[in-house]
Each structure stands twice: as C-alpha cells, then as structure tokens.
Design a protein around this motif. Structure first.
Motif, PDB file in Angstrom:
ATOM      1  N   TYR A  11       0.835  -1.199   0.000  1.00 26.47           N
ATOM      2  CA  TYR A  11       0.000   0.000   0.000  1.00 26.47           C
ATOM      3  C   TYR A  11       0.875   1.256   0.000  1.00 26.47           C
ATOM      4  N   GLY A  74     -12.044  -5.606  -7.105  1.00 27.10           N
ATOM      5  CA  GLY A  74     -12.588  -4.712  -6.105  1.00 27.10           C
ATOM      6  C   GLY A  74     -13.098  -3.426  -6.723  1.00 27.10           C
ATOM      7  N   TYR A  76     -11.791  -0.025  -5.917  1.00 23.74           N
ATOM      8  CA  TYR A  76     -10.804   1.032  -6.114  1.00 23.74           C
ATOM      9  C   TYR A  76      -9.468   0.513  -6.677  1.00 23.74           C
ATOM     10  N   ARG A  77      -9.108  -0.694  -6.299  1.00 23.05           N
ATOM     11  CA  ARG A  77      -7.804  -1.259  -6.655  1.00 23.05           C
ATOM     12  C   ARG A  77      -7.555  -1.387  -8.154  1.00 23.05           C
ATOM     13  N   MET A 130      -8.733   3.373  -0.960  1.00 23.90           N
ATOM     14  CA  MET A 130      -8.468   2.003  -0.523  1.00 23.90           C
ATOM     15  C   MET A 130      -8.228   1.903   0.980  1.00 23.90           C
ATOM     16  N   VAL A 133     -11.073   0.523   2.878  1.00 22.01           N
ATOM     17  CA  VAL A 133     -11.575  -0.833   2.629  1.00 22.01           C
ATOM     18  C   VAL A 133     -10.518  -1.923   2.829  1.00 22.01           C
ATOM     19  N   VAL A 134      -9.279  -1.553   3.143  1.00 20.40           N
ATOM     20  CA  VAL A 134      -8.286  -2.591   3.429  1.00 20.40           C
ATOM     21  C   VAL A 134      -8.437  -3.123   4.851  1.00 20.40           C
ATOM     22  N   THR A 212      -1.801  -5.667  -2.661  1.00 22.90           N
ATOM     23  CA  THR A 212      -2.902  -5.248  -1.787  1.00 22.90           C
ATOM     24  C   THR A 212      -4.202  -5.989  -2.099  1.00 22.90           C
ATOM     25  N   ARG A 213      -5.154  -5.883  -1.173  1.00 25.63           N
ATOM     26  CA  ARG A 213      -6.479  -6.472  -1.330  1.00 25.63           C
ATOM     27  C   ARG A 213      -7.520  -5.536  -0.717  1.00 25.63           C
ATOM     28  N   GLU A 214      -8.768  -5.618  -1.194  1.00 20.52           N
ATOM     29  CA  GLU A 214      -9.895  -4.919  -0.575  1.00 20.52           C
ATOM     30  C   GLU A 214     -10.684  -5.935   0.246  1.00 20.52           C
ATOM     31  N   ARG A 215     -11.006  -5.562   1.503  1.00 21.39           N
ATOM     32  CA  ARG A 215     -11.670  -6.502   2.412  1.00 21.39           C
ATOM     33  C   ARG A 215     -13.014  -6.002   2.943  1.00 21.39           C
TER      34      ARG A 215
END
Length: 473
Positions: A11, A74, A76-77, A130, A133-134, A212-215
């Motif tokens: 990030y 996701g 935004y990513r 992001m 939402v991370v 990165t990931r959105e969770r």
C-alpha cells in the motif's frame, strides 16, 4: 486481524509513486515553466492555478465513479492497474518543451498539464480510498497510513535526490553554448529525467496493485439498487467533520507547496552557490529538500506512538504548532556558512514535525467515512477521500500561483544570470517563513474544533461492526 506487513508495504508503494510526481510538480514545475520552458511568470501562475483547480474539481467526480466501480479486483484497486502507464506518459509529456512559438507552447503547456492532472486524479483518488476498505480497524488504518506516508516521503526523497542530477546528466556540458542552446539542452535534459522518474512510478503502482487487497464491504453495498449520487452528495454536505478536514488539508498544503515551491528560487538567488557547509559540502536546493524528506520519514515513524498516547487531534495540533513557529525563525537566518547550518537544523525539525501530521490526516479521513456510514447509511469512501485530494490540489494550486504572483510583485527577474534586487530577496525570505507559518496556524486551529476524538471513533467502530455483521446474515 492485522494485515500482513507485505500488504502494508505494498500500500505504501502507491503513494511512493504519487509523491515522486507530486514533489517534482510542486517544487520544480514553476521553475521549469518560467526558467526553462519559457513562460512569463504571470502566464505560468495562471496556468498552474487553472489546471490545478480543474484537477481539484475533477476529484469528487472520480470519487463518485470509483464508488460505483465493480470488478473482480474490487472497487478502487483496479485503477492502479489500468492507469499506471498513462500516469507515467502524461508526466513525461508535461516536461516536454516543443520547439514552437510562444502561443503554441502555452497551449501545449495547458493541454499536457491538464492531461497530467486528470490522470493523476484517476489513479490517486481510488488509491487513497483504498484505506477505507483494506481494514475496518481505526488503529490499523493509522498504521496503514503511516506506511503510506513513510513510503511517500521515501519516494519524495528519491525523486528530489535523483531529479537534479538526472537533469544535469542528460543536459550535458553547456560550457561554450549561447543562452538559447543552453536552454534547449536543459529542456531535453529535464524531459529525459522525467522518462526515468515516470518509469519508476509506473512500476511502483503495479506493485501496489499486486500486493494489496480490498476486504471491507460498506453496508450500502448490500442494499438492492445501491444508492444515488444525490444521496452521496447530500450526506457529504451534511458531514461536519469532513468540512473541517477539508480546510485542514488546504491549509497544510499551502504550508508545504509555498515553502517547497519557493525553495528553488530561494537557493538560486538568496543562498547562491558559494555557501559551503565545511570542506567541499555545498547546501543546494536538492540537498535541502532531500534532508526534509528524510526528516518527514522520521516524523511518520513517530506518528503512531505519539497519537496512541495523546490522541490524533492533540498530536496534529502540537506538530503543526512546532512547524509554524520554526518556520518563522527561518526568516531571520542569514545566508552565511553558520546560517546554512542553522537552515539545515531547522529543515530537519520543521520537516519531522510536519511528517507526524500526514498519516494522522489520512487516518482521520477514513474515520470520517465511518462516521458518514453510521449517520447517513452511505460511507461514500471514494467521494470522501477524493475531497482530501481535492483539498491538496486547491492548496497546491493557490500555493504555486501565489509564489509566482508574489515574485512578480516583488520585481523578480527571470533573465539568465540576473541579480535580484532587495525587494525580490525579501519576498523569497517571506515565502520560506511567514507565509508557510500562516498555513500551519490555520490547520492547527481547525483541528482544534474537529469533533471525532478517540472515544467517539471507538463507539462508531463498534456500532458499524454490529451493523455489518447483521447485513451478512
């Protein structure tokens, strides 16, 4: 559960990329337009103001678009993947000087910088959103934000450390060339320097996407049909903490953009090239700014432990107060060897204090998004984070334009080899001291009335956790 360190680093790489371009634009673009590209101070000032205002206005639009994006990566990513290469190309075109007449070059400058700022918005607004939402943990967001700012200052340091040497390397030896040939060589050198920087920036954004990931899924995503743009705008307009942070961000960027943007002029005409720090060490603009970036990174490291002890709000106020007071002291430092060493010490202290503030500001924006979700049922994360980017650009726009307008009013001479009069030198000293200090004072006063303290944020997080859990059933 805490996210892996590799994801926090990933990030951070995104803002490392953004900051490399942002610092070069903020610190060197005014000088490039007036002294290399060949625009008048007045035309360059209007250009910087108009393009950055357009960029600021486009941010909320991008926030609304990002909030409504759906993809397998996701919300935004995916923009990190889609826009990384156009981001680099636009930066290179901005620092390209065509061999045209003045009017055509002015049109080119408007077109390329408008393109650059539009592309910057398209990747930076989703990247900033992001953070919301991370993770849904407020303290974890401060940690993510600290990684972000640490790498941002690292990117700024890298850009400032390599940009002038790259420009000189690609420009080559100008001894024996006339003024026109020298300027042409410099224009080519600056363009090639941006090719190197742009390539690095594109790779960093691609790495950010990869790591990165959105969770977090906001509660409104579970509502059939989603929500309207009007609902987002209404909830934003009624969000009192957002308005306060908007003013804080503008004031903070006025501090940074004025002080940073005036540095190239300050070192060229007030410090000069003959102020040694001892031995063969010379205090150049690039060295001065790079020292500031290292100190910024130290400040970022301090942000989490200090804010955990006394809270985000009090930490921010104290850090801005220190930056403002020490900036005023800067006005009284002479251009002597002892004065140059004093400037280095002040730069370290001012920059370290300023470095503490930025992770806190981004973390507070994520808290504001949670506040909006609890109060209105719409987190509007992209729209809220785009407002922070919008505020940065408003501050940067007025800061950059103010530098050039003030220099023009003080009679600053942009001719090659010109010696500046006493009034112009006074203006440069003001731009490095009292005016940035005013931005610090305004930011501190606004944060003093910011209502989302630590207890309030904890209560909001607990209520949202229950609501989100209920929506999953």
């Amino acid at each position: 559960m805490a996210a892996a360190r590799s994801e926090k680093i990933g990030y951070g790489l995104g803002d490392m990329s953004s900051s490399m371009f942002w610092k070069i634009f903020s610190y060197y673009l005014p000088f490039f337009y007036s002294n290399i590209f060949g625009l008048s101070l007045e035309h360059a000032a209007v250009l910087l103001l108009i393009t950055k205002l357009w960029d600021a206005v486009s941010d909320p639009v991008m926030g609304l678009i990002a909030d409504r994006t759906t993809s397998r990566w996701g919300r935004y990513r995916p923009y990190l993947l889609w826009i990384a290469v156009p981001f680099a190309v636009a930066g290179i075109l901005t620092f390209t000087t065509p061999a045209w007449g003045y009017t055509a070059k002015l049109v080119w400058a408007y077109a390329t910088y408008l393109l650059m700022m539009t592309v910057y918005t398209a990747i930076n607004v989703p990247y900033g959103a992001m953070l919301g939402v991370v993770t849904d943990d407020s303290r974890e967001r401060t940690v993510f934000s600290s990684y972000r700012m640490f790498f941002a200052y690292g990117g700024s340091f890298l850009a400032l450390a390599i940009f002038e040497p790259l420009c000189r390397f690609f420009t080559g030896d100008t001894v024996g060339r006339n003024a026109a040939e020298t300027v042409a060589a410099q224009a080519g050198g600056w363009q090639l320097a941006m090719v190197v920087v742009g390539t690095i920036c594109a790779l960093l954004f691609l790495l950010c996407f990869r790591l990165t990931r959105e969770r977090v899924v906001p509660t409104e995503d579970s509502v059939p049909g989603g929500r309207s743009i009007l609902a987002d705008i209404k909830s934003l307009a009624a969000n009192g903490p957002w308005w306060i942070l908007l003013g804080v961000a503008i004031a903070a960027l006025l501090f940074n953009s004025i002080r940073g943007g005036a540095a190239a002029y300050f070192f060229k005409d007030f410090i000069g090239s003959d102020n040694l720090l001892g031995g063969s060490m010379v205090l150049t603009c690039g060295v001065f700014l790079a020292i500031g970036e290292i100190a910024n990174m130290a400040g970022v490291v301090l942000a989490v432990p200090i804010s955990l002890r006394i809270g985000k709000r009090m930490t921010y106020i104290a850090a801005m107060a220190v930056s403002g007071l020490l900036s005023i002291v800067f006005f009284f430092i002479p251009a002597t060897v002892a004065g140059c060493w004093t400037m280095v010490v002040l730069q370290v202290l001012i920059s370290a204090a300023a470095g503490i503030t930025f992770p806190l500001l981004w973390s507070m924006y994520a808290d504001v998004a949670d506040y909006s979700e609890l109060k209105h049922g719409h987190s509007s994360t992209g729209l809220i984070f785009s407002s922070s980017s919008m505020a940065q650009k408003f501050g940067g726009a007025f800061g950059s334009a103010l530098i050039l307008w003030l220099l023009a009013s003080y009679g600053y001479d942009t001719s090659v080899g010109a010696a500046q009069n006493g009034e112009a030198i006074f203006g440069l000293r003001m731009l490095m001291s009292w005016l940035p200090a005013a931005g610090c004072a305004l930011a501190a006063l606004l944060v003093a009335v910011y209502p989302l303290g630590e207890t309030c944020i904890r209560e909001i997080g607990e209520k949202l956790a229950l609501r989100r859990a209920a929506n999953k059933r």
